[in-house]
Design an enzyme around this catalytic site. Structure first.
Site, short mmCIF file in Angstrom:
data_model
loop_
_atom_site.label_atom_id
_atom_site.label_comp_id
_atom_site.label_asym_id
_atom_site.label_seq_id
_atom_site.Cartn_x
_atom_site.Cartn_y
_atom_site.Cartn_z
N SER A 133 12.20 -27.78 56.76
CA SER A 133 12.38 -26.66 55.83
C SER A 133 13.14 -25.54 56.52
O SER A 133 13.09 -25.40 57.74
CB SER A 133 11.02 -26.16 55.34
OG SER A 133 11.17 -25.18 54.34
N ASP A 134 13.83 -24.74 55.72
CA ASP A 134 14.53 -23.59 56.24
C ASP A 134 14.60 -22.52 55.15
O ASP A 134 14.67 -22.84 53.97
CB ASP A 134 15.95 -23.95 56.69
CG ASP A 134 16.51 -22.90 57.63
OD1 ASP A 134 16.14 -22.93 58.83
OD2 ASP A 134 17.28 -22.04 57.18
N THR A 135 14.57 -21.26 55.57
CA THR A 135 14.60 -20.13 54.64
C THR A 135 15.68 -19.15 55.07
O THR A 135 15.80 -18.85 56.26
CB THR A 135 13.23 -19.41 54.62
OG1 THR A 135 12.22 -20.35 54.24
CG2 THR A 135 13.23 -18.23 53.66
#
Length: 190
Positions: free
Chosen positions: A68-70
């Site tokens: 995941s990445d934000t």
């Protein structure tokens, strides 16, 4: 049951998956994050999430791996994690009184398939005084967070309202992620 691995050292993602009663192990990806030029924020987060998931999955091909990445985006600029106090202050001044978007991408890799998806949430900040910004920077919170703030901590006082998924702003669109995991045989332990 297939083993489930979180390819992230983020304490927030760990807490969210624990909140959903999921059993998992953690192996932080060591891949160098490379982003192609000219991508939209939703493409960037999915690409980075996929790089992380594939890196860990390559070492555990029997597992299902979540990456995941934000990122925080204001107008056409992606705001990453601040390098220092000066950069954190500049980001917070930019976001002050404005609406920005938080994009969180998720990648799931297994032998059967690889999928990616993302969630976009709009966040409006209150107008921030110099004192607000300095106080928040002194808290130390901005330095390991995209856009220089964390909605789940002291940074909550910056936020006037959100439109979308709160958990995606924290770091993982939890409801959608749990549904996608369940489709792939990973269920909450109840």
């Amino acid at each position: 049951m297939k083993s489930f691995i979180l390819a992230s050292g983020s304490p927030r993602r760990k807490e969210l998956l624990q909140q959903a009663h999921l059993s998992f192990s953690i192996e932080t990806s060591t891949v160098e994050e490379i982003v192609e030029e000219g991508l939209k924020p939703e493409e960037v987060v999915q690409q980075l999430a996929l790089q992380k998931a594939k890196d860990v999955w390559s070492k555990h091909p029997q597992a299902l791996v979540l990456g995941s990445d934000t990122v925080v985006a204001y107008q056409s600029d992606i705001l990453g994690k601040p390098a220092d106090e000066k950069e954190a202050k500049a980001m917070l001044e930019t976001l002050s009184g404005n609406i920005h978007s938080v994009y969180t991408g998720v990648a799931l890799c297994s032998q059967e398939e690889t999928i990616t998806f993302y969630e976009k949430t709009d966040v409006e900040f209150y107008p921030l005084s110099e004192e607000d910004i300095e106080m928040y920077i002194r808290s130390g919170e901005p330095f390991d967070k995209a856009g220089s703030y964390g909605i789940q901590g002291f940074g909550a006082f910056l936020v006037k309202r959100i439109i979308g998924d709160y958990f995606a702003v924290v770091g993982l669109p939890l409801a959608k992620t749990v549904r996608e995991l369940r489709k792939r045989g990973i269920h909450p332990n109840m």
